[in-house]
Motif scaffolding. Sequence first.
Motif: not given
Length: 392
Positions: A152-175
């Motif tokens: 779980v990340v807190l913003s779309n910006d954070a989601k893009e940041g964790v994707k850059k580190l190699g985290f799988k998009d399908s497992n990421i949720k924004i709250v």
Amino acid sequence: MKEKINILLLLPTIDFSSPSNTAFYIAKNLNPSKFNVFLGSIRKAKQEAKKRAEDYHIKVVEFGMKSIFDIFVVWRIYKFLKKEKIDILHNFGFRPEIFGGLAGRLAKCQGVLATILHNPAIDIPLDYGKILGAIINFLRKIASFYFEDVLVVLSNDAKEGVKKLGFKDSNIKIVYSVIDTNFLSEKIEIFSRNEILEKLGIPANKFVVGTIGVLKERKGIFYLIDAGKKVVEKYPDIVFLIIGKGPLEEKIRERIKSLNLEKHVFLQNCYERIAEIYRSIDLFVLPSLTEGVPAVILEAMAFEVPIVATEVGGIPEMIENGKSGILVPSKDSLALAEAIGKVYKNLDLAKKLAKEAKDKFEKYFTAEKMTKEYEKIYEELILREKTKEKKP
């Protein structure tokens, strides 16, 4: 009767930081007919924060981690997970992600998730240096791949940041992160604005620009002080109040002195009743170089204080430039000074910005709304596990 879902919210330590407050709000607002919740601290909990949780009848458990090399903490967490039959392990911070995540997998919890409160691609290297930051993010990536079902990340910006580190998009949720304004306001003595400013040593007839935050490089305080120099040369009735402590405190005091701003910039390294600060300032400014979804912005929105902030991280998802606040580029003290002057000169604009921000806060950023989103994630994880069990 349907059994409750047992949840452990695991923190590096239980204190008053953003991760702890987020976990506290979840524990406080979860539906008690559906969930049985524990608040866990890998290291020793701060006594006042522990008491806050216990005052709300939240069960607290401490795992006594002595150092980063205390790998036996995994065994202690594992034993607790098995004993209490924990269904969902929810980690906050890289220590819980790594040590708690491993314990959760060994204990075969039905779901393991982690909440990351900042953009790790930017924030971790800034806080820990490039080499150690890269190691921490590498370990987090391993934890995410092997231990966690949901990130779980807190913003779309954070989601893009964790994707850059190699985290799988399908497992990421924004709250989105939130604050509980009932908690902020409760048990607080009501003083007048003049009384509060007098306690802080600030003349009552001044226009007060305030900021709150840990005194670290990424908070951009030096840019605010440099902006302050430009502002007071043009508007001598403006003063600045900085609330916070951290490794840069002495350097900040030196900068204030070198610019001859001692009568215009007030640094207070501790203030318990934060709600009083919001009641006594005329403008809130956040000059950060990077952010997630900062609690101080939410607090200013909730207390209907106009906001000037840098256009970084999740802030543009919270504040609409020109409508609910004014956004400026980071590392730009001139733009910061101009925005402060704009609000100072136009009090009608200040009221309009503050009202729009308050309305947006009440619509999108309440503790109840955040908790319902987490309840949905917890229930989805349980359902996913039950579906797996039914498959031949």
